[in-house]
Structures are given as C-alpha cells and as structure tokens.
Design an enzyme around this catalytic site. Structure first.
Site, PDB file in Angstrom:
ATOM      1  N   ASN A  11       2.033  34.757  69.944  1.00  0.00           N
ATOM      2  CA  ASN A  11       2.252  34.576  71.381  1.00  0.00           C
ATOM      3  C   ASN A  11       0.907  34.227  72.011  1.00  0.00           C
ATOM      4  O   ASN A  11       0.014  35.067  72.068  1.00  0.00           O
ATOM      5  CB  ASN A  11       2.813  35.898  71.942  1.00  0.00           C
ATOM      6  CG  ASN A  11       2.885  35.919  73.449  1.00  0.00           C
ATOM      7  OD1 ASN A  11       2.727  34.899  74.113  1.00  0.00           O
ATOM      8  ND2 ASN A  11       3.121  37.108  74.006  1.00  0.00           N
ATOM      9  N   TRP A  12       0.788  32.995  72.457  1.00  0.00           N
ATOM     10  CA  TRP A  12      -0.506  32.541  72.982  1.00  0.00           C
ATOM     11  C   TRP A  12      -0.736  32.954  74.442  1.00  0.00           C
ATOM     12  O   TRP A  12      -1.809  32.710  74.996  1.00  0.00           O
ATOM     13  CB  TRP A  12      -0.632  31.011  72.839  1.00  0.00           C
ATOM     14  CG  TRP A  12      -0.748  30.569  71.411  1.00  0.00           C
ATOM     15  CD1 TRP A  12      -0.793  31.377  70.301  1.00  0.00           C
ATOM     16  CD2 TRP A  12      -0.851  29.217  70.922  1.00  0.00           C
ATOM     17  NE1 TRP A  12      -0.912  30.613  69.162  1.00  0.00           N
ATOM     18  CE2 TRP A  12      -0.957  29.285  69.511  1.00  0.00           C
ATOM     19  CE3 TRP A  12      -0.860  27.956  71.536  1.00  0.00           C
ATOM     20  CZ2 TRP A  12      -1.071  28.141  68.722  1.00  0.00           C
ATOM     21  CZ3 TRP A  12      -0.982  26.832  70.747  1.00  0.00           C
ATOM     22  CH2 TRP A  12      -1.079  26.922  69.350  1.00  0.00           C
ATOM     23  N   LYS A  13       0.257  33.539  75.051  1.00  0.00           N
ATOM     24  CA  LYS A  13       0.130  34.023  76.436  1.00  0.00           C
ATOM     25  C   LYS A  13      -0.453  32.920  77.341  1.00  0.00           C
ATOM     26  O   LYS A  13      -0.204  31.745  77.094  1.00  0.00           O
ATOM     27  CB  LYS A  13      -0.701  35.312  76.471  1.00  0.00           C
ATOM     28  CG  LYS A  13      -0.132  36.364  75.500  1.00  0.00           C
ATOM     29  CD  LYS A  13      -0.722  37.729  75.667  1.00  0.00           C
ATOM     30  CE  LYS A  13      -0.069  38.683  74.668  1.00  0.00           C
ATOM     31  NZ  LYS A  13      -0.541  40.044  74.791  1.00  0.00           N
ATOM     32  N   HIS A 101       8.839  40.622  77.455  1.00  0.00           N
ATOM     33  CA  HIS A 101       7.516  41.084  77.014  1.00  0.00           C
ATOM     34  C   HIS A 101       6.987  42.117  78.008  1.00  0.00           C
ATOM     35  O   HIS A 101       7.234  42.001  79.219  1.00  0.00           O
ATOM     36  CB  HIS A 101       6.557  39.892  76.908  1.00  0.00           C
ATOM     37  CG  HIS A 101       5.268  40.259  76.251  1.00  0.00           C
ATOM     38  ND1 HIS A 101       4.251  40.879  76.932  1.00  0.00           N
ATOM     39  CD2 HIS A 101       4.855  40.133  74.967  1.00  0.00           C
ATOM     40  CE1 HIS A 101       3.251  41.120  76.083  1.00  0.00           C
ATOM     41  NE2 HIS A 101       3.589  40.666  74.884  1.00  0.00           N
ATOM     42  N   GLU A 103       4.261  42.523  79.366  1.00  0.00           N
ATOM     43  CA  GLU A 103       3.477  41.969  80.490  1.00  0.00           C
ATOM     44  C   GLU A 103       4.407  41.411  81.568  1.00  0.00           C
ATOM     45  O   GLU A 103       4.071  41.441  82.758  1.00  0.00           O
ATOM     46  CB  GLU A 103       2.504  40.900  79.963  1.00  0.00           C
ATOM     47  CG  GLU A 103       1.347  41.557  79.223  1.00  0.00           C
ATOM     48  CD  GLU A 103       0.765  40.747  78.074  1.00  0.00           C
ATOM     49  OE1 GLU A 103       1.015  39.526  78.004  1.00  0.00           O
ATOM     50  OE2 GLU A 103       0.064  41.345  77.239  1.00  0.00           O
ATOM     51  N   GLU A 173       6.929  46.675  70.592  1.00  0.00           N
ATOM     52  CA  GLU A 173       5.529  46.543  70.993  1.00  0.00           C
ATOM     53  C   GLU A 173       5.140  47.715  71.888  1.00  0.00           C
ATOM     54  O   GLU A 173       5.368  47.672  73.107  1.00  0.00           O
ATOM     55  CB  GLU A 173       5.331  45.234  71.762  1.00  0.00           C
ATOM     56  CG  GLU A 173       5.697  44.009  70.946  1.00  0.00           C
ATOM     57  CD  GLU A 173       4.920  42.782  71.411  1.00  0.00           C
ATOM     58  OE1 GLU A 173       4.221  42.190  70.597  1.00  0.00           O
ATOM     59  OE2 GLU A 173       4.996  42.446  72.606  1.00  0.00           O
ATOM     60  N   GLY A 179      -3.282  44.486  72.983  1.00  0.00           N
ATOM     61  CA  GLY A 179      -4.592  44.024  73.441  1.00  0.00           C
ATOM     62  C   GLY A 179      -5.627  45.120  73.568  1.00  0.00           C
ATOM     63  O   GLY A 179      -6.678  44.927  74.175  1.00  0.00           O
ATOM     64  N   SER A 219      -1.969  44.597  68.649  1.00  0.00           N
ATOM     65  CA  SER A 219      -3.229  44.585  67.897  1.00  0.00           C
ATOM     66  C   SER A 219      -3.042  44.342  66.393  1.00  0.00           C
ATOM     67  O   SER A 219      -3.731  44.953  65.577  1.00  0.00           O
ATOM     68  CB  SER A 219      -4.011  45.874  68.150  1.00  0.00           C
ATOM     69  OG  SER A 219      -4.334  45.971  69.529  1.00  0.00           O
ATOM     70  N   GLY A 240      -0.586  38.682  69.418  1.00  0.00           N
ATOM     71  CA  GLY A 240      -1.148  38.072  70.620  1.00  0.00           C
ATOM     72  C   GLY A 240      -2.525  37.507  70.317  1.00  0.00           C
ATOM     73  O   GLY A 240      -2.675  36.418  69.761  1.00  0.00           O
ATOM     74  N   GLY A 241      -3.562  38.277  70.652  1.00  0.00           N
ATOM     75  CA  GLY A 241      -4.950  37.829  70.543  1.00  0.00           C
ATOM     76  C   GLY A 241      -5.301  37.146  69.230  1.00  0.00           C
ATOM     77  O   GLY A 241      -5.935  36.084  69.222  1.00  0.00           O
TER      78      GLY A 241
HETATM   79  P1  PGA Z   1      -2.025  41.704  70.888  1.00  0.00           P
HETATM   80  O1  PGA Z   1      -0.715  41.332  71.716  1.00  0.00           O
HETATM   81  O2  PGA Z   1      -1.783  41.274  69.457  1.00  0.00           O
HETATM   82  O3  PGA Z   1      -3.127  40.958  71.542  1.00  0.00           O
HETATM   83  O4  PGA Z   1      -2.186  43.199  70.976  1.00  0.00           O
HETATM   84  C1  PGA Z   1       0.557  41.506  71.170  1.00  0.00           C
HETATM   85  C2  PGA Z   1       1.606  40.968  72.099  1.00  0.00           C
HETATM   86  O5  PGA Z   1       1.490  41.159  73.323  1.00  0.00           O
HETATM   87  O6  PGA Z   1       2.579  40.360  71.649  1.00  0.00           O
END
Ligand code: PGA
Length: 255
Positions: A11-13, A101, A103, A173, A179, A219, A240-241
C-alpha cells in the site's frame, strides 16, 4: 482443504508522483520476473489513484502482479466531487481495492456501515475487497481486541451471502503497529487470525472460513516476514512503508 495462495500486498498510501510510481513499478516488475500466474504467491500494489493507469501500463505483462486502489466510493456515479467509483477503479486496470484502512477510519471518519457499503460495491463490481480491521493500542490494553474485531467484521460484512464473499480478503492491521516499527509478534498475529477465521466459520461456513485469506499488516519488513508467514493462519501481508522501495518490497515478496 487449504487453497489459500499467499498474497503480498503493498500500500503506497499518499506517496509517489506518477513518474515515481512508474519507476518503482517497473523496477518491481523486473525484480519479480520469476513469478508467473501459477507461482505459489501473488503480489499486489496499490499506488495512489493518480498513478493507477500509468502503473497498469508497466505491470500489464507481469502475470502475478496485481493492482489495487487504496479506497473508493460506493456510488456508481453522481455529483460526489472528489470521489472515485468502482467502475472508475476497474477502468484503470485494478482488480483489488483496499477498504476500511485504519487511516481512513481515523482521519476520514469512516464507519463500519460505510465500509460495509464499500465492500458491497466492490463485490458487485467484481473487485477483490481487502477489508482492513484492527484494534488501537488503548483497545488492546483494555482487552477489547476481540470485541472490536468482531464488531468490525460483523458490520463490515453484514448482509452478504457465503457465495458473495468468495473473493474476500481480510487484513488484520493492529493500529498500534502501523508505521510505528512495532510489529505484532507472530504469536499475537496468529491468535487474532485464528479468531477471525473462527468468526467467519460461525457467521458463514467452514468452507468460506478456510478459503478466505487473512493478511497481517503493521511494520512488516524483510526481516520479520518469514516468521509471520510461518503461522498457519497468516496468508499474506499488507505492507506500507517497506513497499515504497522496489528492492525492499521484492525481498518481502521473495521471503
Ligand atoms: P506499515 O503500514 O507497513 O508502514 O506499518 C501498514 C499499512 O498501513 O498497511
């Protein structure tokens, strides 16, 4: 019978311009050339909306790299300034869509009821919904993890038949692990994944519970992926990251 092919999703957000997204996707495609449609794993990347069409052009030939949107609206079309419909998502070449998600829940006030409508719209459009669930740190500390997750999947999946949920992917998650560098231990992930699978069995059927893939997210890195993937109920990851770099994500893909 266990037919759950691992799905490694990135997920590149809100990162990457069109040019940056194209560059990362083409590098990833070349690093994943060994994967074919009958490989033992699937890969999905979710670039921002603005880059979907261009990225599709780059990964079209890469048989096992799929593309997903990070969100979408549930209406077919209309005066909804700034929103993106399921058909629009499909028309870019997406096969998957991330829904609910944390967020989106946290910063855009998405509620389980809206998430349910979005999941329904994804299913209707033939998109694979990746429905995200997870508890906050406070909820875990006050031992509400299971009740929070139960509510999120009960409302999120309300009104669907077993057949309609055939494509469903769940992503666990924990909000405290996103993150933050804090990963749930493989044991914590397994405990929750097995709980979610039991709920699917209770609410739907044993066959469905055994076929739905449950991804872990929060993470995930090259050095913790193998341990997570060793857990019997972890069927993939949502990254994510660490998915923003083609090299790092490719290491995760090739765990
Ligand atoms: P992260 O994000 O790997 O940066 O912790 C995971 C996600 O939000 O899908």
């Amino acid at each position: 019978m266990d037919t759950r092919k691992p799905l490694i999703a990135g997920n590149w957000k809100m990162f990457k311009t069109v040019a940056e997204a194209v560059q990362t996707a083409s590098k990833l495609a070349s690093l994943c050339q060994d994967l074919t449609s009958d490989s033992d794993r699937e890969v999905m990347i979710a670039p921002p909306f603005t880059a979907l069409s261009s990225v599709h052009g780059v990964i079209e030939g890469a048989a096992s790299i799929h593309m997903g949107a990070q969100n979408m609206f549930y209406e077919k079309q209309g005066a909804y300034t700034g929103e993106i419909s399921p058909d629009m998502v499909l028309s870019t070449g997406c096969t998957h869509v991330i829904i609910g998600h944390s967020e989106r829940r946290q910063y855009f006030n998405e509620q389980d009821e809206t998430i349910n409508q979005k999941t329904a719209a994804a299913i209707k459009a033939g998109l694979v919904p990746i429905l995200c669930v997870g508890e906050t740190e406070k909820q875990r500390e006050s031992e509400e993890t299971f009740s929070v997750l139960d509510k999120q999947i009960r409302i999120g999946l309300k009104g669907f038949s077993v057949d309609e949920l055939e494509l469903l992917v769940l992503a666990y998650e924990p909000v405290w692990a996103i993150g933050t560098g804090k990963t749930a231990t493989s044991g914590q992930a397994q405990e929750v994944h097995s709980f979610l699978r039991n709920q699917l069995e209770k609410n739907y059927s044993n066959v469905l519970a055994n076929s739905v893939r449950i991804l872990y997210g929060g993470s995930v890195k090259p050095d913790n992926i193998s341990e997570l993937m060793n857990m019997p109920d972890v069927d993939g990851v949502l990254v994510g990251g660490a998915s923003l770099s083609a090299d790092t994500f490719s290491q995760i893909v090739h765990y």
